[in-house]
Design a protein around this motif. Structure first.
Motif, mmCIF file in Angstrom:
data_model
loop_
_atom_site.group_PDB
_atom_site.id
_atom_site.type_symbol
_atom_site.label_atom_id
_atom_site.label_comp_id
_atom_site.label_asym_id
_atom_site.label_seq_id
_atom_site.Cartn_x
_atom_site.Cartn_y
_atom_site.Cartn_z
ATOM 1 N N CYS A 196 0.799 -1.220 0.219
ATOM 2 C CA CYS A 196 0.003 -0.316 0.100
ATOM 3 C C CYS A 196 0.769 1.184 0.093
ATOM 4 C CB CYS A 196 -0.794 0.092 1.311
ATOM 5 S SG CYS A 196 -1.939 -1.595 1.256
ATOM 6 N N ASN A 197 0.336 2.333 -0.473
ATOM 7 C CA ASN A 197 1.133 3.544 -0.587
ATOM 8 C C ASN A 197 1.272 4.202 0.819
ATOM 9 O OD1 ASN A 197 1.468 3.308 -3.158
ATOM 10 N ND2 ASN A 197 -0.598 4.263 -3.918
ATOM 11 N N LYS A 198 0.275 3.956 1.529
ATOM 12 C CA LYS A 198 0.292 5.016 2.980
ATOM 13 C C LYS A 198 1.492 4.398 3.669
ATOM 14 C CE LYS A 198 -2.250 5.457 7.402
ATOM 15 N NZ LYS A 198 -2.317 6.855 7.014
ATOM 16 N N LYS A 199 2.399 5.674 4.081
ATOM 17 C CA LYS A 199 3.582 5.536 4.829
ATOM 18 C C LYS A 199 3.270 5.327 6.476
ATOM 19 C CE LYS A 199 6.407 8.189 1.453
ATOM 20 N NZ LYS A 199 7.522 9.442 1.458
ATOM 21 N N ARG A 200 3.978 4.329 6.968
ATOM 22 C CA ARG A 200 3.743 4.169 8.323
ATOM 23 C C ARG A 200 5.066 4.229 8.984
ATOM 24 N NH1 ARG A 200 -1.352 2.751 9.363
ATOM 25 N NH2 ARG A 200 -2.677 2.213 7.622
ATOM 26 N N LYS A 201 4.730 4.517 10.244
ATOM 27 C CA LYS A 201 6.300 4.478 11.097
ATOM 28 C C LYS A 201 6.967 3.188 11.396
ATOM 29 C CE LYS A 201 4.133 7.998 14.192
ATOM 30 N NZ LYS A 201 3.705 8.254 15.501
ATOM 31 N N ASN A 202 8.094 3.070 11.621
ATOM 32 C CA ASN A 202 8.783 1.791 11.749
ATOM 33 C C ASN A 202 8.470 1.183 12.928
ATOM 34 O OD1 ASN A 202 10.431 2.107 8.970
ATOM 35 N ND2 ASN A 202 12.030 3.199 10.361
ATOM 36 N N SER A 203 8.653 -0.215 13.058
ATOM 37 C CA SER A 203 8.408 -0.976 14.209
ATOM 38 C C SER A 203 9.522 -1.765 14.735
ATOM 39 C CB SER A 203 7.178 -1.984 13.840
ATOM 40 O OG SER A 203 6.153 -1.142 13.410
ATOM 41 N N PRO A 204 10.676 -1.037 15.019
ATOM 42 C CA PRO A 204 11.915 -1.845 15.365
ATOM 43 C C PRO A 204 11.344 -2.554 16.830
ATOM 44 C CG PRO A 204 11.972 0.531 16.194
ATOM 45 C CD PRO A 204 10.708 0.397 15.489
ATOM 46 N N LYS A 205 12.437 -3.423 17.136
ATOM 47 C CA LYS A 205 12.283 -4.138 18.488
ATOM 48 C C LYS A 205 12.097 -3.052 19.677
ATOM 49 C CE LYS A 205 14.271 -8.039 20.653
ATOM 50 N NZ LYS A 205 15.260 -9.037 20.578
ATOM 51 N N GLY A 206 10.958 -3.543 20.440
ATOM 52 C CA GLY A 206 10.703 -2.531 21.473
ATOM 53 C C GLY A 206 9.243 -1.966 21.376
#
Length: 212
Positions: A196-206
């Motif tokens: 999808c085109n919608k940008k989302r925040k990264n989901s790093p460990k934590g």
């Protein structure tokens, strides 16, 4: 006299706990399974539901959520089946709190011996992450911009730092398998785009407390 009073308190509490356990087992556990079935049955032919039907479904979902919260407060989520049922219904919630609670209850079901609920853990986590505008980690959530049958599904953005072996462990599929699943959803349409085109925040460990 003090000993007699103490024995009354102890045995009274024991009897109350046993009585509550019987009520939970005979009534609440059965009710939970009924709620799960109703929630799933209402989603049959989901693709073709009208907006009015979707609104009614949302109201019914909310009733189910409130009822399960009450059952939980009664102390009547006791078995892996109970926790799995509660988790299944809460994944149909509307807020990040609902999705995270679904994850916690699915996790509890796994801890109590039902390892099949690992997949529900994954689904709930991805719904939670999407609801807080983060990239999903299991690649379980696809999105359709509108509801006509000829429109394309896209895969919500995926956190690439999440180990593929964990996707396989919890979902039963790695990232490539999930992409194949997406292509299957779009098999009757020309849909070259995967994500999808919608940008989302990264989901790093934590990002996911108690898991990742």
């Amino acid at each position: 006299m003090k000993l007699f009073v103490l024995l009354i308190i102890i045995f009274g509490k024991t009897f109350a706990n046993e009585n509550t356990s019987i009520v939970c087992k005979e009534n609440r556990s059965r009710e939970l399974q009924t709620i799960v079935k109703a929630s799933q049955d209402a989603r049959k032919n989901f693709e073709n539901l009208t907006q009015e039907q979707l609104n009614l479904l949302g109201k019914k979902d909310n009733e189910h959520l409130l009822r399960i919260e009450k059952i939980f407060k009664e102390g009547c989520l006791t078995s892996s089946e109970d926790f799995a049922a509660a988790a299944m219904v809460f994944q149909y919630g509307a807020t990040s709190k609902h999705f995270f609670q679904s994850f916690l209850w699915a996790k509890k079901a796994v801890e109590l011996g039902d390892t099949t609920q690992k997949r529900l853990m994954a689904l709930s986590i991805d719904r939670y992450l999407i609801s807080i505008n983060h990239k999903q980690i299991f690649a379980s959530q696809a999105f359709k911009p509108d509801r006509p049958k000829n429109s394309c599904w896209c895969l919500e953005m995926v956190e690439k730092s999440f180990p593929d072996k964990l996707r396989l462990h919890y979902m039963g599929n790695n990232l490539n398998a999930q992409i194949t699943w997406l292509k299957g959803l779009n098999k009757n349409n020309k849909c070259p785009q995967i994500y999808c085109n919608k940008k989302r925040k990264n989901s790093p460990k934590g990002t996911v407390p108690g898991f990742w």
